[in-house]
Scaffold this motif. Structure first.
Motif, PDB file in Angstrom:
ATOM      1  N   ALA A   1      23.926  -5.155  -9.233  1.00 32.70           N
ATOM      2  CA  ALA A   1      24.615  -4.877 -10.499  1.00 32.70           C
ATOM      3  C   ALA A   1      24.870  -3.384 -10.666  1.00 32.70           C
ATOM      4  CB  ALA A   1      23.791  -5.416 -11.668  1.00 32.70           C
ATOM      5  N   LEU A   2      23.907  -2.562 -10.231  1.00 36.25           N
ATOM      6  CA  LEU A   2      24.075  -1.115 -10.346  1.00 36.25           C
ATOM      7  C   LEU A   2      25.188  -0.619  -9.432  1.00 36.25           C
ATOM      8  CD1 LEU A   2      22.937   1.408 -11.711  1.00 36.25           C
ATOM      9  CD2 LEU A   2      21.318   1.627  -9.818  1.00 36.25           C
ATOM     10  N   VAL A   3      25.290  -1.172  -8.227  1.00 34.52           N
ATOM     11  CA  VAL A   3      26.369  -0.802  -7.309  1.00 34.52           C
ATOM     12  C   VAL A   3      27.719  -1.146  -7.907  1.00 34.52           C
ATOM     13  CG1 VAL A   3      27.415  -1.315  -5.073  1.00 34.52           C
ATOM     14  CG2 VAL A   3      24.958  -0.952  -5.227  1.00 34.52           C
ATOM     15  N   GLU A   4      27.826  -2.305  -8.499  1.00 31.04           N
ATOM     16  CA  GLU A   4      29.098  -2.729  -9.098  1.00 31.04           C
ATOM     17  C   GLU A   4      29.459  -1.875 -10.305  1.00 31.04           C
ATOM     18  OE1 GLU A   4      28.503  -6.799 -10.006  1.00 31.04           O
ATOM     19  OE2 GLU A   4      28.571  -7.467  -7.892  1.00 31.04           O
ATOM     20  N   ARG A   5      28.442  -1.450 -11.032  1.00 29.16           N
ATOM     21  CA  ARG A   5      28.696  -0.714 -12.272  1.00 29.16           C
ATOM     22  C   ARG A   5      28.896   0.782 -12.042  1.00 29.16           C
ATOM     23  NH1 ARG A   5      24.447  -2.140 -14.473  1.00 29.16           N
ATOM     24  NH2 ARG A   5      23.208  -0.211 -14.500  1.00 29.16           N
ATOM     25  N   ARG A   6      28.127   1.382 -11.104  1.00 35.59           N
ATOM     26  CA  ARG A   6      28.127   2.830 -10.962  1.00 35.59           C
ATOM     27  C   ARG A   6      28.530   3.320  -9.578  1.00 35.59           C
ATOM     28  NH1 ARG A   6      28.525   5.671 -15.139  1.00 35.59           N
ATOM     29  NH2 ARG A   6      27.167   7.322 -14.393  1.00 35.59           N
ATOM     30  N   GLY A   7      28.677   2.434  -8.609  1.00 31.34           N
ATOM     31  CA  GLY A   7      29.059   2.853  -7.265  1.00 31.34           C
ATOM     32  C   GLY A   7      27.862   3.026  -6.353  1.00 31.34           C
ATOM     33  N   LYS A   8      28.141   3.075  -5.055  1.00 29.50           N
ATOM     34  CA  LYS A   8      27.059   3.093  -4.066  1.00 29.50           C
ATOM     35  C   LYS A   8      26.257   4.386  -4.075  1.00 29.50           C
ATOM     36  CE  LYS A   8      29.147  -0.176  -0.805  1.00 29.50           C
ATOM     37  NZ  LYS A   8      29.624  -0.389   0.587  1.00 29.50           N
ATOM     38  N   ASN A   9      26.922   5.514  -4.283  1.00 28.74           N
ATOM     39  CA  ASN A   9      26.196   6.785  -4.217  1.00 28.74           C
ATOM     40  C   ASN A   9      25.170   6.907  -5.333  1.00 28.74           C
ATOM     41  OD1 ASN A   9      27.491   7.689  -1.910  1.00 28.74           O
ATOM     42  ND2 ASN A   9      29.125   8.701  -3.037  1.00 28.74           N
ATOM     43  N   ARG A  10      25.587   6.625  -6.579  1.00 30.19           N
ATOM     44  CA  ARG A  10      24.639   6.702  -7.697  1.00 30.19           C
ATOM     45  C   ARG A  10      23.561   5.638  -7.564  1.00 30.19           C
ATOM     46  NH1 ARG A  10      29.536   8.007 -10.452  1.00 30.19           N
ATOM     47  NH2 ARG A  10      29.444  10.060 -11.463  1.00 30.19           N
ATOM     48  N   ALA A  11      23.940   4.472  -7.061  1.00 27.17           N
ATOM     49  CA  ALA A  11      22.946   3.413  -6.864  1.00 27.17           C
ATOM     50  C   ALA A  11      21.909   3.831  -5.822  1.00 27.17           C
ATOM     51  CB  ALA A  11      23.634   2.115  -6.453  1.00 27.17           C
ATOM     52  N   ALA A  12      22.350   4.526  -4.772  1.00 24.27           N
ATOM     53  CA  ALA A  12      21.412   4.979  -3.736  1.00 24.27           C
ATOM     54  C   ALA A  12      20.413   5.979  -4.317  1.00 24.27           C
ATOM     55  CB  ALA A  12      22.179   5.592  -2.576  1.00 24.27           C
ATOM     56  N   VAL A  13      20.888   6.905  -5.142  1.00 23.11           N
ATOM     57  CA  VAL A  13      19.986   7.874  -5.758  1.00 23.11           C
ATOM     58  C   VAL A  13      19.030   7.168  -6.723  1.00 23.11           C
ATOM     59  CG1 VAL A  13      19.847   9.914  -7.223  1.00 23.11           C
ATOM     60  CG2 VAL A  13      21.619   9.772  -5.479  1.00 23.11           C
ATOM     61  N   ALA A  14      19.548   6.181  -7.474  1.00 29.24           N
ATOM     62  CA  ALA A  14      18.690   5.448  -8.408  1.00 29.24           C
ATOM     63  C   ALA A  14      17.599   4.681  -7.662  1.00 29.24           C
ATOM     64  CB  ALA A  14      19.536   4.485  -9.242  1.00 29.24           C
ATOM     65  N   LEU A  15      17.947   4.063  -6.544  1.00 33.47           N
ATOM     66  CA  LEU A  15      16.940   3.346  -5.756  1.00 33.47           C
ATOM     67  C   LEU A  15      15.941   4.320  -5.143  1.00 33.47           C
ATOM     68  CD1 LEU A  15      15.795   0.793  -4.532  1.00 33.47           C
ATOM     69  CD2 LEU A  15      17.480   0.978  -2.676  1.00 33.47           C
ATOM     70  N   ALA A  16      16.412   5.461  -4.675  1.00 35.46           N
ATOM     71  CA  ALA A  16      15.498   6.473  -4.132  1.00 35.46           C
ATOM     72  C   ALA A  16      14.528   6.952  -5.210  1.00 35.46           C
ATOM     73  CB  ALA A  16      16.293   7.646  -3.557  1.00 35.46           C
ATOM     74  N   ASN A  17      15.031   7.136  -6.423  1.00 37.93           N
ATOM     75  CA  ASN A  17      14.181   7.536  -7.545  1.00 37.93           C
ATOM     76  C   ASN A  17      13.127   6.470  -7.833  1.00 37.93           C
ATOM     77  OD1 ASN A  17      13.485   7.481 -10.565  1.00 37.93           O
ATOM     78  ND2 ASN A  17      14.444   9.483 -10.381  1.00 37.93           N
ATOM     79  N   LYS A  18      13.547   5.214  -7.856  1.00 37.59           N
ATOM     80  CA  LYS A  18      12.599   4.118  -8.094  1.00 37.59           C
ATOM     81  C   LYS A  18      11.558   4.053  -6.979  1.00 37.59           C
ATOM     82  CE  LYS A  18      14.165   0.197  -9.749  1.00 37.59           C
ATOM     83  NZ  LYS A  18      13.335  -0.083 -10.969  1.00 37.59           N
ATOM     84  N   ASN A  19      11.986   4.236  -5.745  1.00 40.87           N
ATOM     85  CA  ASN A  19      11.045   4.218  -4.624  1.00 40.87           C
ATOM     86  C   ASN A  19      10.033   5.354  -4.728  1.00 40.87           C
ATOM     87  OD1 ASN A  19      12.058   1.924  -3.379  1.00 40.87           O
ATOM     88  ND2 ASN A  19      13.411   3.053  -2.021  1.00 40.87           N
ATOM     89  N   ALA A  20      10.503   6.527  -5.156  1.00 42.63           N
ATOM     90  CA  ALA A  20       9.584   7.663  -5.300  1.00 42.63           C
ATOM     91  C   ALA A  20       8.525   7.368  -6.356  1.00 42.63           C
ATOM     92  CB  ALA A  20      10.371   8.922  -5.668  1.00 42.63           C
ATOM     93  N   ARG A  21       8.936   6.761  -7.467  1.00 42.41           N
ATOM     94  CA  ARG A  21       7.969   6.444  -8.523  1.00 42.41           C
ATOM     95  C   ARG A  21       6.966   5.391  -8.054  1.00 42.41           C
ATOM     96  NH1 ARG A  21      10.974   6.550 -14.380  1.00 42.41           N
ATOM     97  NH2 ARG A  21      12.459   8.212 -13.968  1.00 42.41           N
ATOM     98  N   GLN A  22       7.463   4.366  -7.393  1.00 38.13           N
ATOM     99  CA  GLN A  22       6.558   3.331  -6.903  1.00 38.13           C
ATOM    100  C   GLN A  22       5.652   3.879  -5.799  1.00 38.13           C
ATOM    101  OE1 GLN A  22       9.394   0.267  -5.843  1.00 38.13           O
ATOM    102  NE2 GLN A  22       9.137  -0.768  -7.813  1.00 38.13           N
ATOM    103  N   ALA A  23       6.182   4.767  -4.976  1.00 38.24           N
ATOM    104  CA  ALA A  23       5.353   5.379  -3.932  1.00 38.24           C
ATOM    105  C   ALA A  23       4.224   6.188  -4.553  1.00 38.24           C
ATOM    106  CB  ALA A  23       6.218   6.264  -3.040  1.00 38.24           C
ATOM    107  N   TRP A  24       4.518   6.902  -5.639  1.00 34.92           N
ATOM    108  CA  TRP A  24       3.468   7.660  -6.336  1.00 34.92           C
ATOM    109  C   TRP A  24       2.362   6.725  -6.804  1.00 34.92           C
ATOM    110  CZ3 TRP A  24       2.134   6.998 -11.542  1.00 34.92           C
ATOM    111  CH2 TRP A  24       1.190   7.901 -12.035  1.00 34.92           C
ATOM    112  N   ALA A  25       2.745   5.561  -7.374  1.00 36.50           N
ATOM    113  CA  ALA A  25       1.736   4.612  -7.843  1.00 36.50           C
ATOM    114  C   ALA A  25       0.888   4.092  -6.676  1.00 36.50           C
ATOM    115  CB  ALA A  25       2.412   3.454  -8.570  1.00 36.50           C
ATOM    116  N   ILE A  26       1.527   3.783  -5.555  1.00 36.59           N
ATOM    117  CA  ILE A  26       0.794   3.273  -4.389  1.00 36.59           C
ATOM    118  C   ILE A  26      -0.169   4.333  -3.853  1.00 36.59           C
ATOM    119  CG2 ILE A  26       1.070   2.554  -1.989  1.00 36.59           C
ATOM    120  CD1 ILE A  26       3.702   1.210  -2.848  1.00 36.59           C
ATOM    121  N   LEU A  27       0.292   5.571  -3.763  1.00 43.19           N
ATOM    122  CA  LEU A  27      -0.554   6.637  -3.242  1.00 43.19           C
ATOM    123  C   LEU A  27      -1.718   6.939  -4.184  1.00 43.19           C
ATOM    124  CD1 LEU A  27       2.201   9.050  -1.877  1.00 43.19           C
ATOM    125  CD2 LEU A  27       0.648   7.640  -0.526  1.00 43.19           C
ATOM    126  N   CYS A  28      -1.478   6.836  -5.500  1.00 45.92           N
ATOM    127  CA  CYS A  28      -2.563   7.060  -6.462  1.00 45.92           C
ATOM    128  C   CYS A  28      -3.626   5.968  -6.334  1.00 45.92           C
ATOM    129  CB  CYS A  28      -2.012   7.093  -7.883  1.00 45.92           C
ATOM    130  SG  CYS A  28      -1.178   8.628  -8.318  1.00 45.92           S
TER     131      CYS A  28
END
Length: 333
Positions: free
Chosen positions: A303-330
């Motif tokens: 849905a994010l790709v359709e709404r905002r395009g692949k580039n913004r969606a890639a950054v949004a997914l990278a941001n989500k991965n960074a947050r989840q990675a922080w939780a896993i590492l903690c």
């Protein structure tokens, strides 16, 4: 309990040390050679030691912690703000103390030798990768001057150069063929070195439980990204929340707010450039392989790709991965 404070301007051979009281007022200043620093610190009473975070500072932080001191590393940009007077080594040591005593100045955690080993592999791979790309681009440019065009891909370069060298109909002279053959051999050596270093990083990622979990639970995070996430920070709990870690990586918008009117700009160009690039490239790969997946994260991403395009969606997914990675590492810390 209040401890005496010590600020050290770290260097390769000569270290300038400022010893101060708990309030940061200088008591004495000492200049020591490298081979005498450890003995000096071992004989000091338990102190708060502030180092400027730079080459070799993690080694000294581990050593001073072993002597019983409480050690904090201060990022150079914060040290610079608290330097009084002209720049000299003792003023830098005093600035370390001034910055370290400020409650709002964040310190840099001390990394383990295992983290530094894996990080060194990553840095070596990045250097060789840049050299490989530079030699490949030089080959393409030189051949273009003789009317030979090679596509911009590693596979095309590997296939096309031998064909060009064997083609007697092109304009390449004997000397030029010899030069191209030599540069191509150098390029092949660099390409092989990249793969060797990549393999060593991947083997390290497969043997560590934290990095295995990062790869298993996060879309678009592979061995290289997992290794970069683990080596990025010494203590993930230094960040209060995942958003702070994402900001540290450089995956949140820059902000320009005035008059209570927030204005968000593009993502930062600072932060952890290599880690940010790996996370975004991994997110792009996850988008390419999205297919018909129906799990909640895939539905959100589609849905994010359709709404905002692949580039913004890639950054949004990278941001989500960074947050989840922080939780896993903690959780694993």
């Amino acid at each position: 309990m209040q401890y005496p404070t010590i600020g050290i301007d770290t260097a390769k051979d000569v270290f300038h040390i400022v010893v101060a009281d708990p309030a940061g007022r200088p008591v004495k200043k000492v200049k020591l050679k490298r081979n005498k620093l450890a003995a000096f610190m071992a004989n000091q009473p338990v102190s708060m030691v502030f180092l400027e975070s730079c080459a070799g500072s993690h080694h000294w932080a581990r050593a001073f912690t072993g002597f019983g001191h409480r050690v904090e590393q201060i990022a150079p940009q914060f040290v610079k703000r608290y330097r009084n007077g002209d720049k000299n080594d003792f003023n830098d040591g005093q600035a370390c103390i001034e910055a370290g005593l400020r409650p709002t100045v964040r310190s840099v955690g001390t990394k383990s030798v295992e983290q530094q080993e894996l990080q060194s592999l990553q840095r070596a791979r990045t250097l060789v990768l840049g050299q490989r790309n530079a030699v490949g681009n030089q080959l393409r440019a030189m051949l273009a001057e003789f009317g030979v065009v090679v596509a911009r891909s590693i596979g095309a370069l590997r296939r096309r150069i031998p064909e060009v060298l064997e083609d007697a109909e092109n304009e390449l002279t004997d000397g030029m063929r010899r030069l191209v053959a030599e540069e191509f051999e150098r390029w092949r050596g660099l390409a092989e070195r990249v793969e060797v270093l990549r393999g060593r990083i991947e083997r390290g990622s497969r043997t560590d439980a934290k990095m295995k979990r990062l790869q298993k639970e996060l879309e678009g995070v592979g061995p290289l990204s997992a290794a970069a996430l683990w080596t990025a920070v010494a203590d993930p709990k230094a960040f209060a929340q995942g958003r702070q870690f994402a900001a540290f990586v450089g995956l949140v918008p820059r902000q320009h707010t005035t008059g209570d009117r927030p204005r968000l700009l593009g993502i930062r160009k600072g932060g952890q450039n290599e880690l940010r690039a790996l996370l975004i490239h991994g997110a792009r790969a996850a988008i390419r392989h999205l297919g018909d997946k129906t799990d909640p994260k895939s539905l959100w991403l589609r849905a994010l790709v359709e709404r905002r395009g692949k580039n913004r969606a890639a950054v949004a997914l990278a941001n989500k991965n960074a947050r989840q990675a922080w939780a896993i590492l903690c959780q694993a810390a």
